[in-house]
Write an enzyme that holds these catalytic residues in place. Structure first.
Site, PDB file in Angstrom:
ATOM      1  N   THR A  98       5.399  18.514  12.688  1.00  0.00           N
ATOM      2  CA  THR A  98       6.458  18.861  11.740  1.00  0.00           C
ATOM      3  C   THR A  98       7.778  18.442  12.379  1.00  0.00           C
ATOM      4  OG1 THR A  98       5.197  20.777  11.009  1.00  0.00           O
ATOM      5  CG2 THR A  98       7.527  20.730  10.430  1.00  0.00           C
TER       6      THR A  98
ATOM      7  N   LYS B 261       6.712  19.402   3.197  1.00  0.00           N
ATOM      8  CA  LYS B 261       6.425  20.484   4.153  1.00  0.00           C
ATOM      9  C   LYS B 261       7.628  21.447   4.273  1.00  0.00           C
ATOM     10  CE  LYS B 261       4.850  22.516   7.992  1.00  0.00           C
ATOM     11  NZ  LYS B 261       3.642  23.257   8.161  1.00  0.00           N
TER      12      LYS B 261
ATOM     13  N   LYS C 283      11.818  27.348  13.120  1.00  0.00           N
ATOM     14  CA  LYS C 283      11.886  25.889  13.311  1.00  0.00           C
ATOM     15  C   LYS C 283      11.887  25.177  11.954  1.00  0.00           C
ATOM     16  CE  LYS C 283       9.211  21.877  14.591  1.00  0.00           C
ATOM     17  NZ  LYS C 283       7.978  21.264  15.065  1.00  0.00           N
TER      18      LYS C 283
HETATM   19  P1  NAD Z   1       1.965  22.802  21.117  1.00  0.00           P
HETATM   20  O1  NAD Z   1       3.239  23.012  21.848  1.00  0.00           O
HETATM   21  O2  NAD Z   1       0.805  23.710  21.371  1.00  0.00           O
HETATM   22  O3  NAD Z   1       1.443  21.288  21.354  1.00  0.00           O
HETATM   23  C1  NAD Z   1       2.261  20.181  21.557  1.00  0.00           C
HETATM   24  C2  NAD Z   1       1.627  19.344  22.663  1.00  0.00           C
HETATM   25  O4  NAD Z   1       2.382  18.147  22.837  1.00  0.00           O
HETATM   26  C3  NAD Z   1       1.613  20.060  24.017  1.00  0.00           C
HETATM   27  O5  NAD Z   1       0.297  20.095  24.525  1.00  0.00           O
HETATM   28  C4  NAD Z   1       2.537  19.216  24.882  1.00  0.00           C
HETATM   29  O6  NAD Z   1       2.173  19.180  26.248  1.00  0.00           O
HETATM   30  C5  NAD Z   1       2.402  17.858  24.221  1.00  0.00           C
HETATM   31  N1  NAD Z   1       3.501  16.937  24.526  1.00  0.00           N
HETATM   32  C6  NAD Z   1       4.838  17.210  24.590  1.00  0.00           C
HETATM   33  N2  NAD Z   1       5.524  16.105  24.893  1.00  0.00           N
HETATM   34  C7  NAD Z   1       4.615  15.109  25.016  1.00  0.00           C
HETATM   35  C8  NAD Z   1       4.714  13.720  25.319  1.00  0.00           C
HETATM   36  N3  NAD Z   1       5.897  13.136  25.536  1.00  0.00           N
HETATM   37  N4  NAD Z   1       3.571  12.998  25.369  1.00  0.00           N
HETATM   38  C9  NAD Z   1       2.364  13.585  25.151  1.00  0.00           C
HETATM   39  N5  NAD Z   1       2.209  14.893  24.856  1.00  0.00           N
HETATM   40  C10 NAD Z   1       3.322  15.638  24.790  1.00  0.00           C
HETATM   41  O7  NAD Z   1       2.350  22.814  19.567  1.00  0.00           O
HETATM   42  P2  NAD Z   1       1.368  22.993  18.301  1.00  0.00           P
HETATM   43  O8  NAD Z   1       1.309  24.429  17.922  1.00  0.00           O
HETATM   44  O9  NAD Z   1       0.112  22.228  18.567  1.00  0.00           O
HETATM   45  O10 NAD Z   1       2.226  22.259  17.174  1.00  0.00           O
HETATM   46  C11 NAD Z   1       2.328  20.848  17.091  1.00  0.00           C
HETATM   47  C12 NAD Z   1       3.089  20.463  15.840  1.00  0.00           C
HETATM   48  O11 NAD Z   1       2.420  21.011  14.703  1.00  0.00           O
HETATM   49  C13 NAD Z   1       4.523  21.022  15.801  1.00  0.00           C
HETATM   50  O12 NAD Z   1       5.362  20.032  15.254  1.00  0.00           O
HETATM   51  C14 NAD Z   1       4.412  22.241  14.894  1.00  0.00           C
HETATM   52  O13 NAD Z   1       5.617  22.521  14.217  1.00  0.00           O
HETATM   53  C15 NAD Z   1       3.337  21.780  13.927  1.00  0.00           C
HETATM   54  N6  NAD Z   1       2.583  22.876  13.299  1.00  0.00           N
HETATM   55  C16 NAD Z   1       2.121  23.918  14.040  1.00  0.00           C
HETATM   56  C17 NAD Z   1       1.407  24.944  13.413  1.00  0.00           C
HETATM   57  C18 NAD Z   1       0.887  26.104  14.217  1.00  0.00           C
HETATM   58  O14 NAD Z   1       0.462  27.097  13.583  1.00  0.00           O
HETATM   59  N7  NAD Z   1       0.861  26.047  15.539  1.00  0.00           N
HETATM   60  C19 NAD Z   1       1.162  24.888  12.034  1.00  0.00           C
HETATM   61  C20 NAD Z   1       1.605  23.789  11.300  1.00  0.00           C
HETATM   62  C21 NAD Z   1       2.321  22.782  11.954  1.00  0.00           C
END
Ligand code: NAD
Length: 290
Positions: A87, A162, A237
């Site tokens: 997102t 979204k 966010k």
């Molecule tokens: P998270 O923080 O658990 O995962 C993000 C991952 O990206 C981490 O493992 C981090 O180490 C990795 N990362 C960061 N920088 C990086 C880079 N330069 N190269 C490679 N990897 C890198 O977050 P999440 O909960 O998995 O959410 C991910 C996305 O999904 C976000 O944009 C969030 O808004 C969206 N989202 C989350 C949810 C939820 O319920 N968690 C629901 C819908 C959407």
């Protein structure tokens, strides 16, 4: 398909695992040290994407997405598709789509709804923006990771859908919580309030499917001490992204603005971090008008 998966966090890891279970060859990369069943870990980001027919990114925000896109796009094969499921702000989504197009790649912005449970169960909803050919190439992967994918329009439309959806969600949750808190003060039983509203014109997803009052309606985070669920900081966010988009498009969104300010206060000054976004109800419960 050969799939490169960048960002194996709470959402990315189960999504990548589902693609592997379905028989795809998945190579993953994350800056953190993570292992995901069925997913080969690449030593470098380039190694994860170089041979891939499709690269999926699932990253925290637009700035990180842009920097990852700068790194991977030159390494991707001509004709491969870049699918960003994070997102992020609409501008970043469009900027990445331009970069991809200029490099001869297909691209889709495809944020998801459904949370960690949906990612694990393969029941996410994808809202996609991009050209028809890009959507068509990504669609079989959406079918594995989710239960529904809507092609919303050109690049950026997935992110637009979204944040509009989640602006409604934030506003509606606040309205539902403040109405429960008012009902309490008027001496109305919460179960009766639910029975009436859930079958009257005040019904909504937040009332009917995710009721913020413990012990009322279907099971929800309210029944589990408001453990997320969907955390208040993630709601904040998405609300901030909605207001950033509203500003750049000159759209009047007063309710979205108030919802953003309330979640900001809740998360930053009222210990709301780590609580489900429905914990707005105990917050309102404790307050008076002053
Ligand atoms: P998270 O923080 O658990 O995962 C993000 C991952 O990206 C981490 O493992 C981090 O180490 C990795 N990362 C960061 N920088 C990086 C880079 N330069 N190269 C490679 N990897 C890198 O977050 P999440 O909960 O998995 O959410 C991910 C996305 O999904 C976000 O944009 C969030 O808004 C969206 N989202 C989350 C949810 C939820 O319920 N968690 C629901 C819908 C959407």
């Amino acid at each position: 398909m050969k799939i490169g998966f960048v960002g194996l966090g709470n959402m990315g890891a189960p999504m990548a695992a589902n693609l592997s279970k379905a028989g795809h060859e998945v190579t993953g990369f994350d800056t953190a040290d993570v292992t995901v069943e069925g997913v080969t870990q690449a030593e470098t980001i380039g190694a994860a994407v170089r041979a891939a027919d499709a690269v999926i990114t699932m990253l925290p925000n637009g700035a990180i997405l842009r920097s990852v896109a700068d790194q991977i796009i030159p390494d991707m094969q001509n004709g491969a598709v870049l699918i960003d499921c994070s997102t992020v702000d609409v501008e970043s989504a469009r900027a990445v789509a331009d970069l991809a197009q200029n490099a001869g790649l297909l691209s889709v912005d495809a944020p998801v709804s459904g949370g960690i449970g949906g990612a694990a169960a393969g029941t996410l909803t994808f809202m996609a923006g991009g050209e028809d050919a890009a959507f068509a190439k990504a669609a079989p992967l959406f079918d594995i990771m989710g239960q529904k994918a809507v092609h919303c329009g050109d690049a950026g439309s997935g992110q637009a859908a979204k944040i509009c959806n989640n602006m409604i969600l934030g506003v509606t949750m606040i309205a539902t919580c403040e109405a429960f808190a008012l009902a309490d003060k008027l001496g109305l039983d919460r179960q009766k309030m639910f029975d009436v509203v859930s079958t009257s014109s005040g019904y909504s997803w937040t009332m009917n499917a995710y009721c913020p009052a413990p012990g009322v309606g279907p099971q929800s985070p309210a029944d589990n001490d408001y453990k997320p669920g969907f955390a208040a900081e993630l709601m904040l966010k998405d609300l901030r992204l909605s207001q950033q988009a509203a500003e750049s498009a000159d759209a009047d969104t007063p309710m979205g603005q108030i919802a953003t300010a309330l979640y900001e206060q809740f998360v930053e000054s009222e210990n709301g971090t780590g609580m489900d976004f429905s914990a707005m109800l105990p917050r309102f419960e404790k307050r008076g008008r002053g």
